[in-house]
Write a protein that holds these residues in place. Structure first.
Motif, PDB file in Angstrom:
ATOM      1  N   VAL A 138      58.123  28.297  50.667  1.00 29.91           N
ATOM      2  CA  VAL A 138      57.291  29.443  50.310  1.00 29.91           C
ATOM      3  C   VAL A 138      56.110  28.913  49.493  1.00 29.91           C
ATOM      4  O   VAL A 138      56.170  28.855  48.259  1.00 29.91           O
ATOM      5  N   PRO A 139      55.039  28.503  50.150  1.00 34.23           N
ATOM      6  CA  PRO A 139      53.896  27.960  49.395  1.00 34.23           C
ATOM      7  C   PRO A 139      53.105  29.043  48.686  1.00 34.23           C
ATOM      8  O   PRO A 139      53.098  30.211  49.100  1.00 34.23           O
ATOM      9  N   ALA A 140      52.446  28.653  47.633  1.00 35.19           N
ATOM     10  CA  ALA A 140      51.514  29.533  46.929  1.00 35.19           C
ATOM     11  C   ALA A 140      50.121  28.917  47.035  1.00 35.19           C
ATOM     12  O   ALA A 140      49.929  27.756  46.675  1.00 35.19           O
ATOM     13  N   PHE A 141      49.166  29.691  47.548  1.00 28.80           N
ATOM     14  CA  PHE A 141      47.794  29.235  47.722  1.00 28.80           C
ATOM     15  C   PHE A 141      46.917  29.867  46.644  1.00 28.80           C
ATOM     16  O   PHE A 141      46.964  31.085  46.438  1.00 28.80           O
ATOM     17  N   VAL A 142      46.126  29.048  45.994  1.00 26.79           N
ATOM     18  CA  VAL A 142      45.233  29.511  44.933  1.00 26.79           C
ATOM     19  C   VAL A 142      43.797  29.266  45.381  1.00 26.79           C
ATOM     20  O   VAL A 142      43.463  28.158  45.814  1.00 26.79           O
ATOM     21  N   GLY A 143      42.958  30.300  45.304  1.00 22.67           N
ATOM     22  CA  GLY A 143      41.567  30.108  45.706  1.00 22.67           C
ATOM     23  C   GLY A 143      40.767  31.395  45.673  1.00 22.67           C
ATOM     24  O   GLY A 143      41.183  32.403  45.086  1.00 22.67           O
ATOM     25  N   TYR A 144      39.631  31.355  46.334  1.00 22.33           N
ATOM     26  CA  TYR A 144      38.681  32.470  46.352  1.00 22.33           C
ATOM     27  C   TYR A 144      38.757  33.214  47.679  1.00 22.33           C
ATOM     28  O   TYR A 144      38.975  32.600  48.737  1.00 22.33           O
ATOM     29  N   THR A 145      38.570  34.536  47.632  1.00 22.62           N
ATOM     30  CA  THR A 145      38.655  35.374  48.826  1.00 22.62           C
ATOM     31  C   THR A 145      37.469  36.340  48.858  1.00 22.62           C
ATOM     32  O   THR A 145      36.781  36.542  47.852  1.00 22.62           O
ATOM     33  N   ARG A 146      37.255  36.941  50.023  1.00 30.40           N
ATOM     34  CA  ARG A 146      36.146  37.897  50.152  1.00 30.40           C
ATOM     35  C   ARG A 146      36.417  39.153  49.333  1.00 30.40           C
ATOM     36  O   ARG A 146      35.533  39.693  48.658  1.00 30.40           O
ATOM     37  N   ILE A 147      37.626  39.667  49.414  1.00 26.49           N
ATOM     38  CA  ILE A 147      38.041  40.822  48.624  1.00 26.49           C
ATOM     39  C   ILE A 147      39.413  40.523  48.037  1.00 26.49           C
ATOM     40  O   ILE A 147      40.018  39.490  48.346  1.00 26.49           O
ATOM     41  N   ALA A 148      39.921  41.401  47.219  1.00 27.53           N
ATOM     42  CA  ALA A 148      41.287  41.308  46.706  1.00 27.53           C
ATOM     43  C   ALA A 148      41.720  42.735  46.398  1.00 27.53           C
ATOM     44  O   ALA A 148      41.637  43.196  45.261  1.00 27.53           O
ATOM     45  N   ASP A 149      42.186  43.437  47.434  1.00 29.29           N
ATOM     46  CA  ASP A 149      42.393  44.880  47.291  1.00 29.29           C
ATOM     47  C   ASP A 149      43.570  45.336  48.139  1.00 29.29           C
ATOM     48  O   ASP A 149      43.721  44.921  49.293  1.00 29.29           O
ATOM     49  N   ASN A 150      44.392  46.188  47.556  1.00 26.98           N
ATOM     50  CA  ASN A 150      45.500  46.812  48.266  1.00 26.98           C
ATOM     51  C   ASN A 150      45.366  48.324  48.139  1.00 26.98           C
ATOM     52  O   ASN A 150      45.873  48.940  47.198  1.00 26.98           O
ATOM     53  N   LYS A 151      44.608  48.915  49.071  1.00 23.43           N
ATOM     54  CA  LYS A 151      44.403  50.363  49.110  1.00 23.43           C
ATOM     55  C   LYS A 151      43.903  50.895  47.765  1.00 23.43           C
ATOM     56  O   LYS A 151      44.421  51.871  47.228  1.00 23.43           O
ATOM     57  N   GLY A 152      42.900  50.228  47.250  1.00 24.97           N
ATOM     58  CA  GLY A 152      42.297  50.671  45.996  1.00 24.97           C
ATOM     59  C   GLY A 152      42.837  50.019  44.753  1.00 24.97           C
ATOM     60  O   GLY A 152      42.247  50.136  43.673  1.00 24.97           O
ATOM     61  N   THR A 153      43.949  49.294  44.860  1.00 23.52           N
ATOM     62  CA  THR A 153      44.512  48.576  43.721  1.00 23.52           C
ATOM     63  C   THR A 153      44.075  47.122  43.781  1.00 23.52           C
ATOM     64  O   THR A 153      44.275  46.456  44.801  1.00 23.52           O
ATOM     65  N   GLY A 204      54.739  30.652  57.283  1.00 22.09           N
ATOM     66  CA  GLY A 204      55.358  31.979  57.235  1.00 22.09           C
ATOM     67  C   GLY A 204      55.036  32.677  55.928  1.00 22.09           C
ATOM     68  O   GLY A 204      53.880  32.770  55.535  1.00 22.09           O
ATOM     69  N   ALA A 205      56.079  33.135  55.250  1.00 24.72           N
ATOM     70  CA  ALA A 205      55.881  33.846  53.989  1.00 24.72           C
ATOM     71  C   ALA A 205      55.235  32.925  52.962  1.00 24.72           C
ATOM     72  O   ALA A 205      55.580  31.738  52.852  1.00 24.72           O
ATOM     73  N   CYS A 206      54.270  33.467  52.226  1.00 24.58           N
ATOM     74  CA  CYS A 206      53.583  32.677  51.202  1.00 24.58           C
ATOM     75  C   CYS A 206      52.988  33.623  50.162  1.00 24.58           C
ATOM     76  O   CYS A 206      52.962  34.839  50.358  1.00 24.58           O
ATOM     77  N   TYR A 207      52.507  33.048  49.074  1.00 27.49           N
ATOM     78  CA  TYR A 207      51.855  33.823  48.021  1.00 27.49           C
ATOM     79  C   TYR A 207      50.376  33.440  47.962  1.00 27.49           C
ATOM     80  O   TYR A 207      50.019  32.269  48.124  1.00 27.49           O
ATOM     81  N   ILE A 208      49.538  34.439  47.723  1.00 29.34           N
ATOM     82  CA  ILE A 208      48.109  34.227  47.564  1.00 29.34           C
ATOM     83  C   ILE A 208      47.714  34.641  46.148  1.00 29.34           C
ATOM     84  O   ILE A 208      48.069  35.726  45.692  1.00 29.34           O
ATOM     85  N   VAL A 209      46.985  33.762  45.471  1.00 30.85           N
ATOM     86  CA  VAL A 209      46.429  34.089  44.166  1.00 30.85           C
ATOM     87  C   VAL A 209      44.911  34.045  44.294  1.00 30.85           C
ATOM     88  O   VAL A 209      44.320  32.961  44.389  1.00 30.85           O
ATOM     89  N   SER A 210      44.280  35.213  44.341  1.00 33.32           N
ATOM     90  CA  SER A 210      42.829  35.279  44.432  1.00 33.32           C
ATOM     91  C   SER A 210      42.250  35.227  43.022  1.00 33.32           C
ATOM     92  O   SER A 210      42.475  36.127  42.211  1.00 33.32           O
ATOM     93  N   VAL A 211      41.488  34.177  42.752  1.00 31.36           N
ATOM     94  CA  VAL A 211      40.927  34.003  41.405  1.00 31.36           C
ATOM     95  C   VAL A 211      39.487  34.492  41.323  1.00 31.36           C
ATOM     96  O   VAL A 211      38.852  34.380  40.268  1.00 31.36           O
ATOM     97  N   GLY A 212      38.975  35.031  42.425  1.00 31.21           N
ATOM     98  CA  GLY A 212      37.612  35.534  42.427  1.00 31.21           C
ATOM     99  C   GLY A 212      37.115  35.737  43.838  1.00 31.21           C
ATOM    100  O   GLY A 212      37.778  35.355  44.809  1.00 31.21           O
ATOM    101  N   THR A 213      35.967  36.380  43.968  1.00 34.32           N
ATOM    102  CA  THR A 213      35.363  36.605  45.277  1.00 34.32           C
ATOM    103  C   THR A 213      34.207  35.627  45.481  1.00 34.32           C
ATOM    104  O   THR A 213      33.752  34.969  44.543  1.00 34.32           O
TER     105      THR A 213
END
Length: 507
Positions: A29-44, A121-130
């Protein structure tokens, strides 16, 4: 219990027939840390919040798509390295916008594509910014790693956007990843890339492998592995490129006109006249949208097609750590964590960025400093293979191999979580026997599946617990219950020697 009965009658008493069992923890179960375009779950907001996903579709839903990679076309000067593409006899470079270095880009999105292509497969994403014009920053990525300290499930740490940092900041962040895995958590494994790993080791700018080994230090090396070189992938398709990849469309138009010459067809000149002109008259019959202009130019202009092909090649150059996280996942699911993640082909990979020979790999795999770096090589008829299975602690007989370190992490975590049920239980023989039986059953299961070496279970492991064996009377008075477990972990056959000798003719 008879003393508790007050009224005559029949009383049912249930007794547990079986001891508690050990549940094997997830290993991939890897965890990826980096930047993404957005970071949103239906307004959260999901900014700086580790979020579990299981597919690329979920990643796009929560974190958006690809970054906007824009380039300026710059003519090659005398003495420069070979250009990115040619028009006639002239060579040109694709330069990042704002004169940023070539590594100035966000790698996470394309790395996630590579991860899922290779069995992730299953993994974790940590968005530290856009995405922004400032690029990746070490403090933000370091904070993203810190956020993983509260998560129990991740077993690997991958930071693709570390490659966007300067070499010094990248090494500092990788050292922090090693400390997180080997000192703070002790239950996860860091997969590292070599900064500028797309360069040859003989590059005039310096040997990237020597720089990596020299600066990384010596702490917690057995909790990580590194891979070299970078990969030429097929993740980015030609259809993913277009007008949006250019800083100045007018400059592209001028270059295409120059390449077409003074005798360019009138309709071609009419098409080019609309390129980069936001004020063109939409009421005219000749009006074409940007998408239509792009498709026509790609069909009728070989020069334009070559420029987009050069952009695609540049975007497809990716660090290998995310692909290796996918390989770890695939091998764990198919064979088990005790199988070395090597001699496995990589999907969506055209070739390594640097072609490594057998002799050149010797220094990567075995070095006096002990910092083994796993090679990714191409073989005729076999494609691109992972050709190394060592941790960075290559001089350690205990932790030389990736599968040994990760198998031990799995066993330690599984037994640790299972024995939490016995904290504050009476420190007596009944508890000792229960824990010993629980550990014996679990390790027997691992041995039967090939995770431990030995012709019998007795050869593969030994569990000891009890007064006089692992504990003294003083230990019991201090509330300490000690369990000692010996395991014989399976190691890969890294070197296979076949001896041939002639014999006398017998008939």
């Amino acid at each position: 219990m008879a003393g508790a009965y007050k009224t005559p009658g029949v009383y049912i008493v249930e007794k547990n027939a079986f001891p508690n069992s050990v549940v094997e923890v997830a290993t991939a179960v890897p965890a990826f840390v980096g930047y993404t375009r957005i970071a949103d779950n239906k307004g959260t907001s999901l900014h700086r919040k580790p979020w579990r996903i299981t597919s690329l579709t979920e990643f796009i839903n929560y974190f958006g798509g690809a970054p906007d990679d824009k380039f300026t076309i710059v003519p090659k000067k005398d003495g420069d390295t070979p250009g990115d593409f040619k028009i006639g006899s002239d060579e040109y470079f694709l330069q990042r916008e704002n004169d940023k270095p070539d590594t100035f880009r966000y790698y996470l999105y394309h790395s996630m594509q590579l991860f899922f292509q290779n069995g992730g497969g299953a993994c974790y994403i940590v968005s530290v910014g856009t995405f922004s014009a400032t690029g990746a920053e070490k403090p933000a990525l370091q904070d993203g790693i810190d956020l993983l300290r509260k998560e129990q499930e991740p077993t690997m740490v991958v930071v693709p956007d570390a490659m966007s940092l300067s070499e010094g900041d990248c090494i500092a962040l990788q050292q922090y990843s090693l400390m997180h895995c080997g000192s703070q958590m002790k239950n996860r494994f860091a997969i590292l890339d070599v900064h500028d790993g797309y360069r040859e080791r003989t590059d005039p700018a310096g040997d990237p492998v020597v720089a990596f080994r020299g600066d990384l230090g010596t702490n917690f090396l057995n909790f990580s592995a590194a891979y070299y070189p970078w990969l030429n992938t097929s993740i980015v398709q030609t259809t993913d490129t277009g007008f949006g990849n250019f800083v100045d469309l007018k400059a592209v138009k001028d270059l295409l006109l120059q390449a077409a010459g003074p005798n360019a067809p009138a309709d071609f000149q009419q098409i080019l006249a609309q390129v980069g002109d936001p004020d063109r008259d939409r009421t005219l019959k000749t009006y074409l949208s940007d998408d239509e202009l792009h498709k026509i130019l790609f069909s009728v202009s070989p020069v334009y097609a070559n420029i987009l092909l050069a952009i695609k090649r540049k975007l497809n150059l990716l660090p290998p750590a995310a692909a290796m996280a996918g390989v770890y996942t695939m091998v764990d699911n198919a064979r088990g964590v005790w199988k070395a993640p090597a001699n496995v082909s990589l999907a969506s990979v055209i070739s390594p960025a640097v072609n490594i020979t057998h002799d050149e790999q010797e220094d990567l795999n075995v070095t006096t400093a002990g910092k083994s770096i796993n090679a990714i090589r191409t073989f005729i008829g076999e494609g691109t293979l992972v050709w190394g299975a060592r941790t960075l602690d290559g001089n350690s007989l205990d932790w030389r191999y990736i599968n040994v370190r990760r198998t031990m992490i799995m066993i330690e975590e599984s037994l640790r979580l299972a024995t939490k049920a016995y904290v504050f239980e009476p420190n007596v023989s009944g508890t000792w026997v229960t824990i010993k039986g629980m550990a014996d059953n679990f390790l027997t299961s691992v041995w039967k599946r090939g995770g431990l070496a030995g012709a019998s279970a007795e050869d593969a492991f030994n569990v000891s617990v009890g007064l006089g064996a692992t504990m003294t009377p003083e230990d019991i008075l201090e509330g300490i219950l000690r369990v000692t477990i010996l395991v014989a972990l399976s190691r890969p056959a890294e070197f296979i020697e076949i001896t041939f000798q002639q014999q006398m003719q017998k008939s």
